[in-house]
Design a protein around this motif. Sequence first.
Motif, PDB file in Angstrom:
ATOM      1  N   MET A   1       0.792  -1.191  -0.039  1.00 25.99           N
ATOM      2  CA  MET A   1       0.034  -0.079   0.000  1.00 25.99           C
ATOM      3  C   MET A   1       0.845   1.198  -0.023  1.00 25.99           C
ATOM      4  SD  MET A   1      -3.048   1.346   2.669  1.00 25.99           S
ATOM      5  CE  MET A   1      -4.209   0.268   2.467  1.00 25.99           C
ATOM      6  N   ARG A   2       0.767   2.051  -1.000  1.00 30.69           N
ATOM      7  CA  ARG A   2       1.493   3.370  -1.166  1.00 30.69           C
ATOM      8  C   ARG A   2       0.741   4.255   0.116  1.00 30.69           C
ATOM      9  NH1 ARG A   2       4.681   4.967  -4.952  1.00 30.69           N
ATOM     10  NH2 ARG A   2       3.707   7.028  -5.185  1.00 30.69           N
ATOM     11  N   ILE A   3       1.536   4.956   0.682  1.00 35.70           N
ATOM     12  CA  ILE A   3       0.994   5.764   1.935  1.00 35.70           C
ATOM     13  C   ILE A   3       1.809   7.078   1.707  1.00 35.70           C
ATOM     14  CG2 ILE A   3       2.262   4.880   3.895  1.00 35.70           C
ATOM     15  CD1 ILE A   3      -0.191   5.022   5.415  1.00 35.70           C
ATOM     16  N   GLY A   4       0.884   8.283   2.144  1.00 32.74           N
ATOM     17  CA  GLY A   4       1.473   9.603   2.230  1.00 32.74           C
ATOM     18  C   GLY A   4       1.253   9.963   3.730  1.00 32.74           C
ATOM     19  N   LEU A   5       2.041  10.812   4.135  1.00 35.20           N
ATOM     20  CA  LEU A   5       1.977  11.416   5.390  1.00 35.20           C
ATOM     21  C   LEU A   5       1.566  13.176   5.326  1.00 35.20           C
ATOM     22  CD1 LEU A   5       2.516  11.400   8.658  1.00 35.20           C
ATOM     23  CD2 LEU A   5       4.832  11.834   7.941  1.00 35.20           C
ATOM     24  N   LEU A   6       0.473  13.363   5.907  1.00 32.97           N
ATOM     25  CA  LEU A   6       0.266  14.725   6.202  1.00 32.97           C
ATOM     26  C   LEU A   6       0.643  15.130   7.651  1.00 32.97           C
ATOM     27  CD1 LEU A   6      -3.513  14.459   4.716  1.00 32.97           C
ATOM     28  CD2 LEU A   6      -1.357  14.510   3.563  1.00 32.97           C
ATOM     29  N   GLY A   7       1.440  16.290   7.680  1.00 32.01           N
ATOM     30  CA  GLY A   7       1.970  16.708   8.827  1.00 32.01           C
ATOM     31  C   GLY A   7       3.447  16.614   8.864  1.00 32.01           C
ATOM     32  N   THR A   8       4.386  17.523   9.607  1.00 35.53           N
ATOM     33  CA  THR A   8       5.715  17.625   9.886  1.00 35.53           C
ATOM     34  C   THR A   8       5.943  17.964  11.415  1.00 35.53           C
ATOM     35  OG1 THR A   8       5.708  19.953   9.081  1.00 35.53           O
ATOM     36  CG2 THR A   8       5.964  18.291   7.322  1.00 35.53           C
ATOM     37  N   GLY A   9       5.050  18.182  11.974  1.00 35.36           N
ATOM     38  CA  GLY A   9       5.467  18.513  13.530  1.00 35.36           C
ATOM     39  C   GLY A   9       6.103  17.359  14.334  1.00 35.36           C
ATOM     40  N   PRO A  10       6.021  17.479  15.438  1.00 34.57           N
ATOM     41  CA  PRO A  10       6.800  16.579  16.603  1.00 34.57           C
ATOM     42  C   PRO A  10       6.059  15.256  16.414  1.00 34.57           C
ATOM     43  CG  PRO A  10       6.602  18.702  17.610  1.00 34.57           C
ATOM     44  CD  PRO A  10       5.744  18.790  16.381  1.00 34.57           C
ATOM     45  N   TRP A  11       4.935  15.139  16.297  1.00 31.15           N
ATOM     46  CA  TRP A  11       4.360  13.556  16.344  1.00 31.15           C
ATOM     47  C   TRP A  11       4.790  12.904  15.152  1.00 31.15           C
ATOM     48  CZ3 TRP A  11       3.582  10.272  19.811  1.00 31.15           C
ATOM     49  CH2 TRP A  11       2.596   9.405  19.820  1.00 31.15           C
ATOM     50  N   ALA A  12       4.599  13.835  14.013  1.00 28.26           N
ATOM     51  CA  ALA A  12       4.859  13.206  12.578  1.00 28.26           C
ATOM     52  C   ALA A  12       6.470  12.646  12.524  1.00 28.26           C
ATOM     53  CB  ALA A  12       4.650  14.254  11.589  1.00 28.26           C
ATOM     54  N   ARG A  13       7.280  13.537  13.167  1.00 32.15           N
ATOM     55  CA  ARG A  13       8.738  13.048  13.272  1.00 32.15           C
ATOM     56  C   ARG A  13       9.123  12.066  14.133  1.00 32.15           C
ATOM     57  NH1 ARG A  13      12.377  16.653  11.067  1.00 32.15           N
ATOM     58  NH2 ARG A  13      11.530  18.469  10.095  1.00 32.15           N
ATOM     59  N   VAL A  14       8.420  11.716  15.216  1.00 30.07           N
ATOM     60  CA  VAL A  14       8.760  11.005  16.458  1.00 30.07           C
ATOM     61  C   VAL A  14       8.066   9.613  16.370  1.00 30.07           C
ATOM     62  CG1 VAL A  14       9.696  12.517  18.049  1.00 30.07           C
ATOM     63  CG2 VAL A  14       7.309  11.711  18.299  1.00 30.07           C
TER      64      VAL A  14
ATOM     65  N   LEU B   1       4.176  -1.450   3.464  1.00 30.09           N
ATOM     66  CA  LEU B   1       3.729   0.059   3.099  1.00 30.09           C
ATOM     67  C   LEU B   1       4.892   0.608   2.323  1.00 30.09           C
ATOM     68  CD1 LEU B   1       2.308   1.746   6.531  1.00 30.09           C
ATOM     69  CD2 LEU B   1       1.015   0.748   4.696  1.00 30.09           C
ATOM     70  N   ASP B   2       4.681   1.347   1.264  1.00 32.01           N
ATOM     71  CA  ASP B   2       5.416   2.258   0.637  1.00 32.01           C
ATOM     72  C   ASP B   2       5.394   3.647   1.035  1.00 32.01           C
ATOM     73  OD1 ASP B   2       7.129   3.470  -1.344  1.00 32.01           O
ATOM     74  OD2 ASP B   2       5.753   3.003  -2.967  1.00 32.01           O
ATOM     75  N   PHE B   3       6.311   4.186   1.702  1.00 31.69           N
ATOM     76  CA  PHE B   3       6.029   5.488   2.197  1.00 31.69           C
ATOM     77  C   PHE B   3       6.434   6.512   1.180  1.00 31.69           C
ATOM     78  CE2 PHE B   3       8.069   8.780   5.686  1.00 31.69           C
ATOM     79  CZ  PHE B   3       6.798   9.415   5.463  1.00 31.69           C
ATOM     80  N   ALA B   4       5.267   6.748   0.554  1.00 35.94           N
ATOM     81  CA  ALA B   4       5.327   7.533  -0.761  1.00 35.94           C
ATOM     82  C   ALA B   4       5.651   9.012  -0.821  1.00 35.94           C
ATOM     83  CB  ALA B   4       4.237   7.093  -1.780  1.00 35.94           C
ATOM     84  N   GLY B   5       5.304   9.835   0.310  1.00 41.19           N
ATOM     85  CA  GLY B   5       5.642  11.193   0.170  1.00 41.19           C
ATOM     86  C   GLY B   5       5.156  11.897   1.489  1.00 41.19           C
ATOM     87  N   VAL B   6       5.458  13.082   1.610  1.00 39.39           N
ATOM     88  CA  VAL B   6       5.071  13.972   2.868  1.00 39.39           C
ATOM     89  C   VAL B   6       4.475  15.110   2.495  1.00 39.39           C
ATOM     90  CG1 VAL B   6       5.693  15.161   4.555  1.00 39.39           C
ATOM     91  CG2 VAL B   6       7.124  12.842   4.176  1.00 39.39           C
ATOM     92  N   TRP B   7       3.292  15.800   2.848  1.00 37.71           N
ATOM     93  CA  TRP B   7       2.818  17.032   2.667  1.00 37.71           C
ATOM     94  C   TRP B   7       2.719  17.692   4.066  1.00 37.71           C
ATOM     95  CZ3 TRP B   7      -1.401  19.407   4.909  1.00 37.71           C
ATOM     96  CH2 TRP B   7      -1.641  20.839   4.292  1.00 37.71           C
ATOM     97  N   GLY B   8       3.205  19.140   4.198  1.00 33.89           N
ATOM     98  CA  GLY B   8       3.072  19.881   5.346  1.00 33.89           C
ATOM     99  C   GLY B   8       2.621  21.417   5.031  1.00 33.89           C
ATOM    100  N   ARG B   9       2.066  21.814   5.995  1.00 35.05           N
ATOM    101  CA  ARG B   9       1.618  23.397   5.826  1.00 35.05           C
ATOM    102  C   ARG B   9       2.700  24.153   5.465  1.00 35.05           C
ATOM    103  NH1 ARG B   9      -2.247  23.951  10.866  1.00 35.05           N
ATOM    104  NH2 ARG B   9      -0.492  22.518  11.837  1.00 35.05           N
ATOM    105  N   ARG B  10       3.973  23.750   5.965  1.00 38.59           N
ATOM    106  CA  ARG B  10       5.316  24.356   5.756  1.00 38.59           C
ATOM    107  C   ARG B  10       6.031  23.727   4.922  1.00 38.59           C
ATOM    108  NH1 ARG B  10       8.429  24.251  10.073  1.00 38.59           N
ATOM    109  NH2 ARG B  10       7.485  22.788  11.145  1.00 38.59           N
ATOM    110  N   PRO B  11       6.149  24.182   3.552  1.00 40.41           N
ATOM    111  CA  PRO B  11       6.964  23.129   2.668  1.00 40.41           C
ATOM    112  C   PRO B  11       8.311  22.890   2.771  1.00 40.41           C
ATOM    113  CG  PRO B  11       5.595  24.949   1.427  1.00 40.41           C
ATOM    114  CD  PRO B  11       5.491  25.445   3.029  1.00 40.41           C
ATOM    115  N   GLU B  12       8.891  23.655   3.514  1.00 42.87           N
ATOM    116  CA  GLU B  12      10.440  23.616   3.874  1.00 42.87           C
ATOM    117  C   GLU B  12      10.448  22.464   5.064  1.00 42.87           C
ATOM    118  OE1 GLU B  12       8.860  26.796   6.843  1.00 42.87           O
ATOM    119  OE2 GLU B  12       8.747  26.254   4.782  1.00 42.87           O
ATOM    120  N   ALA B  13       9.711  22.332   5.900  1.00 45.02           N
ATOM    121  CA  ALA B  13       9.698  21.211   6.779  1.00 45.02           C
ATOM    122  C   ALA B  13       9.387  20.139   6.117  1.00 45.02           C
ATOM    123  CB  ALA B  13       8.556  21.753   7.940  1.00 45.02           C
ATOM    124  N   ALA B  14       8.349  19.818   5.017  1.00 46.25           N
ATOM    125  CA  ALA B  14       7.814  18.713   4.416  1.00 46.25           C
ATOM    126  C   ALA B  14       9.242  18.245   3.720  1.00 46.25           C
ATOM    127  CB  ALA B  14       6.764  19.194   3.364  1.00 46.25           C
ATOM    128  N   GLY B  15       9.991  19.233   3.158  1.00 46.18           N
ATOM    129  CA  GLY B  15      11.213  18.769   2.440  1.00 46.18           C
ATOM    130  C   GLY B  15      12.092  18.188   3.212  1.00 46.18           C
TER     131      GLY B  15
END
Length: 296
Positions: A1-14, A26-40
């Motif tokens: 299953m290809r899955i994307g992550l929405l969010g880049t804060g502490p909980w997303a990171r830890v 799972l295929d960790f396919a991508g990240v989106w965040g409200r702060r593009p630099e944090a998503a990158g």
Amino acid sequence: MRIGLLGTGPWARVAHAPALSGHRDLDFAGVWGRRPEAAGELADLYGTRAYDDVDALFADVDAVAVALPPDVQAELAVRAARAGCHLLLDKPLAPTVPQGRAVVEAAEEAQVASVVFLTTRFQPEPEAWIAEQAALGGWFTGRAQWLGAVFTDDGNPFAASPWRREKGALWDVGPHALSVLLPVLGDVRRVTAAAYGPGDTVHLVLDHVSGASSTLALSLTAPPAAAGAAVELRGASGVTLLPEASEGAVPALARAADALLGAADTGTPHSCDAAFALRITDVLATAETLLRGGTR
């Protein structure tokens, strides 16, 4: 299953990023965040892609995991479901009942699976205990204390969270307590609430359809030395306590992902799906209304 992550804060990171990237199915396919630099930054850490357009992410994946404030989660979960994505959500489902109901309805209409990550429900020892006590029955009363030190422990990464500052323990740790009590004592038919104690501390008394009652003490303002969670049940079989979990959030979140994979594969809803989380939201919203009105 290809899955994307929405969010880049502490909980997303830890929790989310390690659990998704380490899951063999799972295929960790991508990240989106409200702060593009944090998503990158987060995408680079795990060798995946950062998305600037959340709808583009929805189009490229089979499922999304959400680590965002509840109001943002509710809005994006509806959009993701309508795009055909299965939903691995966090608690609370939404800050209001109408927003939570919109998520449930969108998932049902799109026929996508949903699992809400209520940590205790995906830890082996507590999960087994909950199932055992639910099968046993005959409970007279329950008592839950969910006391966090988010606002008293210097350097806690979640202390600056605007939604936690606004909603407090009722909405942050209340879902955990209810996720344990409801499967064992049954649905709630009446709620009493009082805001007694330091900071965001609140107390609930619940009348369950089984005839049992329960009390909840919830806080994010406990002294660090007093922080912790405990659940006690008393009934015809005696007294029993919720066992401590031997594992942390990342293995539990991996099991929540397993649950999502199973629900998506079989079409059978998981017990911690969005509909269950909506019932928790309903209880919390009722308590919040009572507390704001000064009515018990």
